[in-house]
Design a protein around this motif. Structure first.
Motif, PDB file in Angstrom:
ATOM      1  N   GLU A 158       8.378  59.532   0.684  1.00  0.00           N
ATOM      2  CA  GLU A 158       9.397  60.227   1.469  1.00  0.00           C
ATOM      3  C   GLU A 158       9.388  59.767   2.923  1.00  0.00           C
ATOM      4  OE1 GLU A 158       8.888  64.418   0.909  1.00  0.00           O
ATOM      5  OE2 GLU A 158       9.876  64.390  -1.067  1.00  0.00           O
ATOM      6  N   ASN A 159       8.219  59.478   3.470  1.00  0.00           N
ATOM      7  CA  ASN A 159       8.148  58.978   4.848  1.00  0.00           C
ATOM      8  C   ASN A 159       8.836  57.618   4.987  1.00  0.00           C
ATOM      9  OD1 ASN A 159       6.816  61.216   5.861  1.00  0.00           O
ATOM     10  ND2 ASN A 159       4.779  60.341   5.562  1.00  0.00           N
ATOM     11  N   ARG A 162      12.638  58.072   4.794  1.00  0.00           N
ATOM     12  CA  ARG A 162      13.212  58.657   6.017  1.00  0.00           C
ATOM     13  C   ARG A 162      13.522  57.596   7.070  1.00  0.00           C
ATOM     14  NH1 ARG A 162       9.257  62.864   4.918  1.00  0.00           N
ATOM     15  NH2 ARG A 162      10.370  64.690   4.090  1.00  0.00           N
ATOM     16  N   THR A 166      17.986  60.570   5.034  1.00  0.00           N
ATOM     17  CA  THR A 166      17.431  61.914   4.884  1.00  0.00           C
ATOM     18  C   THR A 166      16.937  62.124   3.463  1.00  0.00           C
ATOM     19  OG1 THR A 166      18.974  62.786   6.532  1.00  0.00           O
ATOM     20  CG2 THR A 166      17.969  64.380   5.045  1.00  0.00           C
TER      21      THR A 166
END
Length: 211
Positions: A158-159, A162, A166
């Motif tokens: 997820e990092n 990003r 989003t």
């Protein structure tokens, strides 16, 4: 407004997410929606035809289309400010016909899973979109999340994502999603889908239209 739902990897949940969003926009937000079914399997078009056989009219028009049809169709679609066009993309990246579609997008929604192959495909998809269209927000949707599975790389993945866009609230792995069709979403799914769909509408559709 033109919204793409896609990922390079097939089976990521693009078509189901397209139906969920189309149903939400028409039923909850009372918006006019047209869906272009550009996936090779054309499962959305098949669902629409099945609904008509069962005497259930779809809530919106679903148009089966090839990538090459887009330039001509673009001139006809989305002229009304209230109209939202959703495109269920094919699960591939090796066709130049995708370039004008990517360039025309106002937003891109990318469902994905946390397995290694899906993540790699998602990153490639994000990089290509980013090079062609720098203005359209990219919304990643973790899909088919199993409550019994510990995703050890989830935070790391997820990092990284990003850095491109989003990461939205995810969708669980539930058999009920197989019951979504072109004329209704089972009400039992509302508690799990509304956080995602409300966010997409409020942050990326309603807000975009006020700019």
């Amino acid at each position: 407004m033109l919204i793409l739902i896609g990922n390079q990897k097939g089976g990521a949940g693009k078509s189901t997410l397209t139906l969920l969003l189309a149903n939400y926009l028409t039923q909850q937000q009372e918006r006019r929606v047209t869906v272009l079914d550009m996936d090779y399997q054309q499962s959305l078009s098949a669902k629409a035809e099945k609904a008509k056989i069962l005497e259930n009219e779809p809530l919106y028009e679903i148009v089966p289309a090839d990538l090459s049809h887009f330039p001509a169709m673009q001139r006809k679609l989305g002229k009304s400010r209230n109209e939202i066009v959703l495109i269920d993309l094919p699960g591939k990246m090796d066709d130049d016909g995708l370039i004008p579609i990517f360039a025309a997008a106002d937003a891109v929604i990318c469902p994905f899973a946390f397995d290694e192959f899906s993540v790699d495909s998602t990153l490639l998809f994000a990089m290509v979109i980013g090079r062609i269209n720098k203005r359209a927000p990219l919304i990643f949707v973790p899909n088919r999340i199993k409550n019994t599975v510990k995703y050890e790389t989830r935070t790391e993945v997820e990092n990284v994502l990003r850095g491109f866009g989003t990461v939205a609230p995810g969708l669980p792995d539930r058999i009920d999603f197989q019951r979504v069709n072109t004329f209704q979403t089972p009400i039992i799914l509302y508690p799990v889908i509304l956080p995602l769909l409300d966010l997409i509408y409020e942050q990326y559709i309603a807000k975009e239209e006020t700019v």
